[in-house]
Design a protein around this motif. Structure first.
Motif, PDB file in Angstrom:
ATOM      1  N   PHE A  67      13.106  10.601  54.221  1.00 20.70           N
ATOM      2  CA  PHE A  67      13.410   9.926  52.958  1.00 20.70           C
ATOM      3  C   PHE A  67      13.330  10.924  51.802  1.00 20.70           C
ATOM      4  CE2 PHE A  67      12.559   6.351  55.701  1.00 20.70           C
ATOM      5  CZ  PHE A  67      13.512   5.433  55.287  1.00 20.70           C
ATOM      6  N   SER A  68      12.291  11.765  51.797  1.00 18.76           N
ATOM      7  CA  SER A  68      12.164  12.786  50.754  1.00 18.76           C
ATOM      8  C   SER A  68      13.299  13.799  50.832  1.00 18.76           C
ATOM      9  CB  SER A  68      10.825  13.516  50.904  1.00 18.76           C
ATOM     10  OG  SER A  68       9.762  12.635  50.691  1.00 18.76           O
ATOM     11  N   TRP A  69      13.680  14.183  52.037  1.00 22.00           N
ATOM     12  CA  TRP A  69      14.762  15.153  52.262  1.00 22.00           C
ATOM     13  C   TRP A  69      16.071  14.656  51.657  1.00 22.00           C
ATOM     14  CZ3 TRP A  69      15.147  19.993  54.258  1.00 22.00           C
ATOM     15  CH2 TRP A  69      16.363  20.415  54.800  1.00 22.00           C
ATOM     16  N   ARG A  70      16.391  13.385  51.935  1.00 24.18           N
ATOM     17  CA  ARG A  70      17.653  12.831  51.413  1.00 24.18           C
ATOM     18  C   ARG A  70      17.608  12.709  49.891  1.00 24.18           C
ATOM     19  NH1 ARG A  70      17.004   9.547  56.179  1.00 24.18           N
ATOM     20  NH2 ARG A  70      16.082   7.935  54.877  1.00 24.18           N
ATOM     21  N   ILE A  71      16.474  12.266  49.353  1.00 20.82           N
ATOM     22  CA  ILE A  71      16.356  12.132  47.896  1.00 20.82           C
ATOM     23  C   ILE A  71      16.506  13.494  47.228  1.00 20.82           C
ATOM     24  CG2 ILE A  71      14.757  11.571  46.013  1.00 20.82           C
ATOM     25  CD1 ILE A  71      13.647   9.345  47.937  1.00 20.82           C
ATOM     26  N   ARG A  72      15.792  14.507  47.751  1.00 21.97           N
ATOM     27  CA  ARG A  72      15.896  15.849  47.174  1.00 21.97           C
ATOM     28  C   ARG A  72      17.307  16.408  47.309  1.00 21.97           C
ATOM     29  NH1 ARG A  72      11.149  16.797  49.939  1.00 21.97           N
ATOM     30  NH2 ARG A  72      12.235  18.227  51.353  1.00 21.97           N
ATOM     31  N   SER A  73      17.969  16.128  48.417  1.00 20.59           N
ATOM     32  CA  SER A  73      19.340  16.616  48.611  1.00 20.59           C
ATOM     33  C   SER A  73      20.269  16.066  47.539  1.00 20.59           C
ATOM     34  CB  SER A  73      19.857  16.221  49.996  1.00 20.59           C
ATOM     35  OG  SER A  73      19.099  16.834  51.007  1.00 20.59           O
ATOM     36  N   VAL A  74      20.172  14.781  47.256  1.00 22.66           N
ATOM     37  CA  VAL A  74      21.029  14.152  46.245  1.00 22.66           C
ATOM     38  C   VAL A  74      20.704  14.685  44.858  1.00 22.66           C
ATOM     39  CG1 VAL A  74      21.582  11.969  45.096  1.00 22.66           C
ATOM     40  CG2 VAL A  74      21.455  12.064  47.583  1.00 22.66           C
ATOM     41  N   VAL A  75      19.414  14.783  44.549  1.00 19.35           N
ATOM     42  CA  VAL A  75      19.017  15.249  43.219  1.00 19.35           C
ATOM     43  C   VAL A  75      19.472  16.690  42.993  1.00 19.35           C
ATOM     44  CG1 VAL A  75      17.036  15.817  41.762  1.00 19.35           C
ATOM     45  CG2 VAL A  75      17.110  13.625  42.970  1.00 19.35           C
ATOM     46  N   TRP A  76      19.220  17.570  43.966  1.00 17.65           N
ATOM     47  CA  TRP A  76      19.626  18.965  43.820  1.00 17.65           C
ATOM     48  C   TRP A  76      21.146  19.101  43.741  1.00 17.65           C
ATOM     49  CZ3 TRP A  76      17.363  22.910  41.895  1.00 17.65           C
ATOM     50  CH2 TRP A  76      15.985  23.033  41.957  1.00 17.65           C
ATOM     51  N   ALA A  77      21.864  18.381  44.572  1.00 16.97           N
ATOM     52  CA  ALA A  77      23.330  18.450  44.511  1.00 16.97           C
ATOM     53  C   ALA A  77      23.821  17.974  43.146  1.00 16.97           C
ATOM     54  CB  ALA A  77      23.955  17.627  45.631  1.00 16.97           C
ATOM     55  N   GLY A  78      23.251  16.883  42.652  1.00 15.94           N
ATOM     56  CA  GLY A  78      23.638  16.380  41.339  1.00 15.94           C
ATOM     57  C   GLY A  78      23.382  17.381  40.229  1.00 15.94           C
ATOM     58  N   VAL A  79      22.213  18.002  40.260  1.00 14.01           N
ATOM     59  CA  VAL A  79      21.875  19.020  39.255  1.00 14.01           C
ATOM     60  C   VAL A  79      22.830  20.209  39.357  1.00 14.01           C
ATOM     61  CG1 VAL A  79      20.119  20.737  38.609  1.00 14.01           C
ATOM     62  CG2 VAL A  79      19.453  18.361  39.009  1.00 14.01           C
TER      63      VAL A  79
END
Length: 126
Positions: A67-79
């Protein structure tokens, strides 16, 4: 394996939610890499909401890292997309290259996470 994580087997419902989220992320990631393929950003938002809501249920399980991996992936990609968006305004080719690389990185993270989850392993121990 970290000593501070208790390994409790999550219920199948939690695993199902994880797969739903990974599949939604995968559809978005593949569409981002393929030229001309467009999907709604709503799929990514739905997947992110699932992850944010269910993350607490996964606490102290091997699933928590997913769950943390997917959240961080989306946030980093968005940034990264936001930081490189100016390239589209000034220079089309560098913008295309930057976004292509970000999209490939995002796809890699989703596939890696799916493979680790399929094996029943934490994603962060890879």
């Amino acid at each position: 394996m970290r000593d501070d994580i208790v390994t409790i087997e999550p219920d199948e419902g939690l695993r199902t939610w994880g797969w739903v989220s990974y599949l939604l992320h995968l559809v978005v990631a593949v569409a981002a890499v393929l030229p001309g393929a467009q999907v709604s950003i709503a799929l990514l938002v739905v997947a992110l909401v699932i992850d944010l809501v269910k993350k607490g249920d996964a606490a102290n399980t091997w699933q928590a890292s997913h769950f943390s991996w997917r959240i961080r992936s989306v946030v980093w990609a968005g940034v990264l997309y936001l930081l490189t968006s100016w390239l589209w305004l000034l220079f089309i080719i560098p913008g295309w290259i930057a976004w292509g690389l970000i999209s490939i990185w995002f796809l890699y993270r989703i596939v890696k996470g799916m493979m680790r989850m399929n094996a029943g392993l934490s994603v962060e121990t890879a």
